[in-house]
Write a protein that holds these residues in place. Structure first.
Motif, PDB file in Angstrom:
ATOM      1  N   SER A  84       0.982  -1.193   0.061  1.00  0.00           N
ATOM      2  CA  SER A  84      -0.103   0.016  -0.015  1.00  0.00           C
ATOM      3  C   SER A  84       0.801   1.193   0.101  1.00  0.00           C
ATOM      4  O   SER A  84       0.534   2.516  -0.575  1.00  0.00           O
ATOM      5  CB  SER A  84      -1.118  -0.112   1.182  1.00  0.00           C
ATOM      6  N   SER A  93      -5.005   3.453  -5.781  1.00  0.00           N
ATOM      7  CA  SER A  93      -5.905   3.061  -4.608  1.00  0.00           C
ATOM      8  C   SER A  93      -5.749   1.298  -4.214  1.00  0.00           C
ATOM      9  O   SER A  93      -5.740   0.890  -5.199  1.00  0.00           O
ATOM     10  CB  SER A  93      -7.353   3.376  -4.565  1.00  0.00           C
ATOM     11  N   LEU A  94      -6.037   1.050  -3.034  1.00  0.00           N
ATOM     12  CA  LEU A  94      -6.009  -0.398  -2.829  1.00  0.00           C
ATOM     13  C   LEU A  94      -7.089  -0.730  -2.007  1.00  0.00           C
ATOM     14  O   LEU A  94      -7.007  -0.068  -0.703  1.00  0.00           O
ATOM     15  CB  LEU A  94      -4.502  -0.777  -2.123  1.00  0.00           C
ATOM     16  N   GLU A  95      -7.717  -1.835  -2.344  1.00  0.00           N
ATOM     17  CA  GLU A  95      -8.895  -2.412  -1.473  1.00  0.00           C
ATOM     18  C   GLU A  95      -8.483  -3.643  -0.955  1.00  0.00           C
ATOM     19  O   GLU A  95      -8.142  -4.706  -1.775  1.00  0.00           O
ATOM     20  CB  GLU A  95     -10.075  -2.287  -2.105  1.00  0.00           C
ATOM     21  N   TYR A  96      -8.419  -3.863   0.250  1.00  0.00           N
ATOM     22  CA  TYR A  96      -8.269  -5.457   0.877  1.00  0.00           C
ATOM     23  C   TYR A  96      -9.217  -5.948   1.678  1.00  0.00           C
ATOM     24  O   TYR A  96      -9.719  -5.151   2.561  1.00  0.00           O
ATOM     25  CB  TYR A  96      -6.743  -5.429   1.575  1.00  0.00           C
ATOM     26  N   ARG A  97      -9.708  -7.351   1.408  1.00  0.00           N
ATOM     27  CA  ARG A  97     -10.703  -7.864   2.271  1.00  0.00           C
ATOM     28  C   ARG A  97     -10.233  -9.344   2.312  1.00  0.00           C
ATOM     29  O   ARG A  97      -9.777  -9.994   1.273  1.00  0.00           O
ATOM     30  CB  ARG A  97     -12.046  -7.876   1.314  1.00  0.00           C
ATOM     31  N   ARG A 134      -6.709   1.497  -9.541  1.00  0.00           N
ATOM     32  CA  ARG A 134      -7.135   0.705  -8.498  1.00  0.00           C
ATOM     33  C   ARG A 134      -6.971  -0.707  -8.581  1.00  0.00           C
ATOM     34  O   ARG A 134      -6.932  -1.407  -9.520  1.00  0.00           O
ATOM     35  CB  ARG A 134      -8.885   1.032  -8.637  1.00  0.00           C
ATOM     36  N   ARG A 136      -7.462  -4.408  -6.094  1.00  0.00           N
ATOM     37  CA  ARG A 136      -7.855  -5.000  -4.996  1.00  0.00           C
ATOM     38  C   ARG A 136      -7.703  -6.678  -4.887  1.00  0.00           C
ATOM     39  O   ARG A 136      -7.097  -7.169  -5.725  1.00  0.00           O
ATOM     40  CB  ARG A 136      -9.482  -5.312  -5.480  1.00  0.00           C
ATOM     41  N   PHE A 138      -8.487  -9.570  -2.870  1.00  0.00           N
ATOM     42  CA  PHE A 138      -9.563 -10.486  -1.819  1.00  0.00           C
ATOM     43  C   PHE A 138      -9.315 -11.705  -1.771  1.00  0.00           C
ATOM     44  O   PHE A 138      -8.546 -12.500  -2.709  1.00  0.00           O
ATOM     45  CB  PHE A 138     -10.880 -10.366  -2.734  1.00  0.00           C
ATOM     46  N   SER A 151      -6.971  -7.852  -8.575  1.00  0.00           N
ATOM     47  CA  SER A 151      -7.676  -7.370  -9.673  1.00  0.00           C
ATOM     48  C   SER A 151      -7.313  -5.887  -9.840  1.00  0.00           C
ATOM     49  O   SER A 151      -6.815  -5.090  -8.744  1.00  0.00           O
ATOM     50  CB  SER A 151      -9.164  -7.443  -9.300  1.00  0.00           C
ATOM     51  N   ASP A 152      -7.368  -5.481 -11.017  1.00  0.00           N
ATOM     52  CA  ASP A 152      -6.901  -4.220 -11.235  1.00  0.00           C
ATOM     53  C   ASP A 152      -8.007  -3.759 -12.425  1.00  0.00           C
ATOM     54  O   ASP A 152      -8.786  -4.445 -12.751  1.00  0.00           O
ATOM     55  CB  ASP A 152      -5.399  -3.955 -11.854  1.00  0.00           C
ATOM     56  N   THR A 212      -8.033  -9.747 -13.631  1.00  0.00           N
ATOM     57  CA  THR A 212      -7.746 -10.648 -12.265  1.00  0.00           C
ATOM     58  C   THR A 212      -6.968 -11.674 -12.505  1.00  0.00           C
ATOM     59  O   THR A 212      -7.232 -12.538 -13.307  1.00  0.00           O
ATOM     60  CB  THR A 212      -9.435 -10.919 -11.790  1.00  0.00           C
TER      61      THR A 212
END
Length: 227
Positions: A84, A93-97, A134, A136, A138, A151-152, A212
């Motif tokens: 990050s 931006s980075l989204e992590y789940r 962006r 992600r 997951f 994913s981007d 992805t």
């Protein structure tokens, strides 16, 4: 391909060195620019050589892994924290789940698994395109394994090229003549490492929408013995 990729930075380095020798870099600002460019090109060469050496070890099955029990939650949180910082500096931006139970354990070589993650993310960054970036990450929970989706929202990959992206030195038509750099070994290295971990890796992509990359790793389960 590697010979060509090594020749490119060498040619640039020689050009800038000749410029310094001929007095073209005649101000402190120009000299600083020339020196920084030479350093960056040498760093690119070093990276190419490292990737080639690593791939040759993987290809000859002479890679020594240091497998260990890893708590998946802790490991990926540390990895995402590192990623990050770099992405933030690039305006991505980075989204992590994480949908996996907190006590989930995997058996992996922490250094090589991090290389897989970094290679995939690095590839996403390289072909992000002009839109606000962006990424992600997951992690999905399955009965016997965990699935990691990275994913981007980048330029995507043509359907005809998708089956080939894990081949060594393969570059898509859109990137083959670009200045993106790299050895073309990043995803093939990731594939070999994941397969050596007993997992598998694949990709899905839509042109102009994003890509992805997914891989799976088996969960660790204690063997129960009965007296």
């Amino acid at each position: 391909n590697i010979s060509h990729d090594l020749k490119t930075p060498i040619t640039a380095i020689k050009g800038y060195v000749e410029g310094i020798r001929d007095g073209v870099a005649d101000t402190p600002e120009k000299m600083d620019k020339y020196i920084r460019t030479i350093y960056n090109k040498a760093t690119d060469m070093d990276r190419l050589i490292d990737e080639l050496f690593l791939y040759s070890k993987l290809d000859s099955n002479s890679m020594n892994y240091s497998f260990a029990k890893l708590n998946l939650k802790d490991y990926f949180e540390d990895s995402v924290d590192e990623i990050s910082l770099d992405l933030e500096s690039r305006g991505i931006s980075l989204e992590y789940r994480n949908y996996v139970p907190e006590d989930t354990i995997i058996i992996a070589d922490p250094e090589q698994l991090k290389r897989v993650i970094n290679n995939i993310v690095g590839n996403s960054v390289k072909y992000m395109g002009s839109r606000p970036g962006r990424i992600r990450i997951f992690i999905k929970n399955e009965p016997e394994f965990v699935q990691v989706d990275i994913s981007d929202n980048g330029t995507g990959i043509a359907k005809k090229e998708l089956p080939h992206i894990f081949e060594r030195c393969y570059r898509t038509d859109a990137s083959r003549n670009s200045s993106k750099g790299g050895s073309g070994l990043g995803l093939s290295i990731a594939k070999k490492i994941i397969e050596e971990h007993g997992g598998k890796i694949w990709a899905n992509s839509v042109e102009n929408e994003g890509t992805t990359l997914s891989f799976v790793l088996r969960k660790y389960k204690e063997c129960v013995t009965y007296e």
